[in-house]
Design a protein around this motif. Sequence first.
Motif, mmCIF file in Angstrom:
data_model
loop_
_atom_site.group_PDB
_atom_site.id
_atom_site.type_symbol
_atom_site.label_atom_id
_atom_site.label_comp_id
_atom_site.label_asym_id
_atom_site.label_seq_id
_atom_site.Cartn_x
_atom_site.Cartn_y
_atom_site.Cartn_z
ATOM 1 N N GLU A 91 0.863 -1.177 0.000
ATOM 2 C CA GLU A 91 0.000 0.000 0.000
ATOM 3 C C GLU A 91 0.901 1.229 0.000
ATOM 4 N N ALA A 92 0.864 1.961 -1.108
ATOM 5 C CA ALA A 92 1.746 3.119 -1.252
ATOM 6 C C ALA A 92 0.979 4.390 -0.894
ATOM 7 N N LEU A 93 1.513 5.136 0.053
ATOM 8 C CA LEU A 93 0.915 6.395 0.463
ATOM 9 C C LEU A 93 1.149 7.394 -0.675
ATOM 10 N N LEU A 94 0.062 7.947 -1.192
ATOM 11 C CA LEU A 94 0.199 8.793 -2.388
ATOM 12 C C LEU A 94 1.045 10.038 -2.139
ATOM 13 N N SER A 95 0.872 10.681 -0.986
ATOM 14 C CA SER A 95 1.634 11.909 -0.738
ATOM 15 C C SER A 95 3.128 11.600 -0.718
ATOM 16 N N LYS A 96 3.476 10.482 -0.099
ATOM 17 C CA LYS A 96 4.881 10.115 0.018
ATOM 18 C C LYS A 96 5.475 9.737 -1.340
ATOM 19 N N TRP A 97 4.743 8.918 -2.087
ATOM 20 C CA TRP A 97 5.290 8.451 -3.365
ATOM 21 C C TRP A 97 5.270 9.530 -4.444
ATOM 22 N N SER A 98 4.350 10.485 -4.336
ATOM 23 C CA SER A 98 4.383 11.619 -5.266
ATOM 24 C C SER A 98 5.625 12.453 -4.987
ATOM 25 N N ARG A 99 5.964 12.539 -3.716
ATOM 26 C CA ARG A 99 7.166 13.298 -3.329
ATOM 27 C C ARG A 99 8.405 12.580 -3.886
ATOM 28 N N TYR A 100 8.447 11.259 -3.751
ATOM 29 C CA TYR A 100 9.592 10.516 -4.309
ATOM 30 C C TYR A 100 9.676 10.730 -5.816
ATOM 31 N N HIS A 101 8.501 10.739 -6.451
ATOM 32 C CA HIS A 101 8.474 10.850 -7.906
ATOM 33 C C HIS A 101 8.939 12.222 -8.391
ATOM 34 N N ALA A 102 8.895 13.221 -7.513
ATOM 35 C CA ALA A 102 9.343 14.567 -7.899
ATOM 36 C C ALA A 102 10.778 14.534 -8.414
ATOM 37 N N ARG A 103 11.565 13.546 -7.966
ATOM 38 C CA ARG A 103 12.947 13.412 -8.433
ATOM 39 C C ARG A 103 13.016 13.163 -9.936
ATOM 40 N N CYS A 104 11.952 12.612 -10.488
ATOM 41 C CA CYS A 104 11.937 12.229 -11.901
ATOM 42 C C CYS A 104 11.720 13.439 -12.810
ATOM 43 N N ARG A 105 10.990 14.410 -12.342
ATOM 44 C CA ARG A 105 10.739 15.662 -13.078
ATOM 45 C C ARG A 105 9.948 15.498 -14.371
ATOM 46 N N CYS A 106 9.297 14.366 -14.590
ATOM 47 C CA CYS A 106 8.554 14.207 -15.845
ATOM 48 C C CYS A 106 7.193 14.884 -15.759
ATOM 49 N N GLY A 107 6.710 15.081 -14.535
ATOM 50 C CA GLY A 107 5.429 15.770 -14.374
ATOM 51 C C GLY A 107 4.201 14.913 -14.647
ATOM 52 N N ASN A 108 4.400 13.657 -14.997
ATOM 53 C CA ASN A 108 3.266 12.767 -15.267
ATOM 54 C C ASN A 108 2.824 12.043 -14.001
ATOM 55 N N ASN A 109 1.790 11.228 -14.156
ATOM 56 C CA ASN A 109 1.296 10.449 -13.042
ATOM 57 C C ASN A 109 2.223 9.233 -12.839
ATOM 58 N N TRP A 110 2.762 9.098 -11.646
ATOM 59 C CA TRP A 110 3.754 8.031 -11.444
ATOM 60 C C TRP A 110 3.152 6.635 -11.534
ATOM 61 N N ILE A 111 1.859 6.531 -11.259
ATOM 62 C CA ILE A 111 1.250 5.196 -11.296
ATOM 63 C C ILE A 111 1.107 4.715 -12.744
ATOM 64 N N THR A 112 0.483 5.555 -13.590
ATOM 65 C CA THR A 112 0.256 5.117 -14.970
ATOM 66 C C THR A 112 1.509 5.224 -15.827
ATOM 67 N N GLN A 113 2.385 6.186 -15.517
ATOM 68 C CA GLN A 113 3.558 6.393 -16.363
ATOM 69 C C GLN A 113 4.758 5.544 -15.966
ATOM 70 N N HIS A 114 4.825 5.141 -14.716
ATOM 71 C CA HIS A 114 6.001 4.390 -14.279
ATOM 72 C C HIS A 114 5.668 3.032 -13.679
ATOM 73 N N ALA A 115 4.776 3.045 -12.680
ATOM 74 C CA ALA A 115 4.510 1.795 -11.954
ATOM 75 C C ALA A 115 3.890 0.738 -12.884
ATOM 76 N N GLU A 116 2.846 1.109 -13.588
ATOM 77 C CA GLU A 116 2.172 0.122 -14.443
ATOM 78 C C GLU A 116 3.055 -0.354 -15.600
ATOM 79 N N PRO A 117 3.726 0.566 -16.321
ATOM 80 C CA PRO A 117 4.625 0.079 -17.379
ATOM 81 C C PRO A 117 5.736 -0.829 -16.849
ATOM 82 N N ALA A 118 6.126 -0.651 -15.583
ATOM 83 C CA ALA A 118 7.189 -1.496 -15.016
ATOM 84 C C ALA A 118 6.656 -2.859 -14.592
ATOM 85 N N GLY A 119 5.350 -3.064 -14.738
ATOM 86 C CA GLY A 119 4.803 -4.379 -14.442
ATOM 87 C C GLY A 119 4.021 -4.468 -13.143
#
Length: 194
Positions: A18-46
Motif C-alpha cells: 500500500e503506497a501512500l500517495l503523498s509520500k510516493w508523489s514526493r519521491y516521484h518529484a525526483r523524476c521531473r517528468c510531471g506525469n502520473n507516477w502510477i500510470t507512467q512508471h509503476a504500471e509500465p514497469a509491471g
Amino acid sequence: MSGFTRDSRYYGDRLVYEALLSKWSRYHARCRCGNNWITQHAEPAGFTVVRRGSGFVALTGPGLTEDVDESRLTANALWEAVTGEKGTQAWFEPVRTIDRSEKAEAARKTAAPRPNRQPQARTTTTKNEPITDKQLRYLTTLITKASKDRFNAEFAAAIKGTTVKPRGPQERTMQAVKRLTKPAARKLITGLLT
Ligand SMILES: [Zn+2]
C-alpha cells in the motif's frame, strides 16, 4: 503509512504494497517528468493496481510483492520504477496483517457503534501491554541502522508521557528496548523509520 499488507477482505491471500500517495508523489518529484507516477512508471514497469483508497494505492508486482522473500521486503523495486534511481533501502519491512477472522470482525462490529464504551479501561490495558515479539525482532534490525545518539533521542521521545523509565547510563540497548510497552515500541519504530 506506506507498507506491505495482507487483508483478506480486499486482497484475498495476496501480499500487496500500500503506497501512500503523498509520500510516493514526493519521491516521484525526483523524476521531473510531471506525469502520473502510477500510470507512467509503476504500471509500465509491471506493477498492478489492485485497489485505490483515500490517499493510497495498493500495488502488486515483481520484486515488490511477487518473487520476493517475505522476510526481506523492501520497496526498492517500486522506487527504481518511480524515480529511475537505484533503490538503496537496506532494512526490511514487516507485513501488516489485518485480522479478518469472524472473531476479530465481530469484535470490530461491537466496538464501532459504541466508541465511548469504557474508554478509560480499554486505553489502560493497551497502554501497559508489553512489547510484542514481532516489534522486538523488528527493532533489533532497525537499531543496527541507527547511531547511538539517534537511538537515545528516539527512545526518549517514545517513552515521553508513558510509565516506561528512561534508559539508565549503564543499560544496554536491548535491555532498554525489552522494557518498552507495546505503544511505546510502536512509537520508537515510527521514530526510527522517519
Ligand atoms: Zn516520472
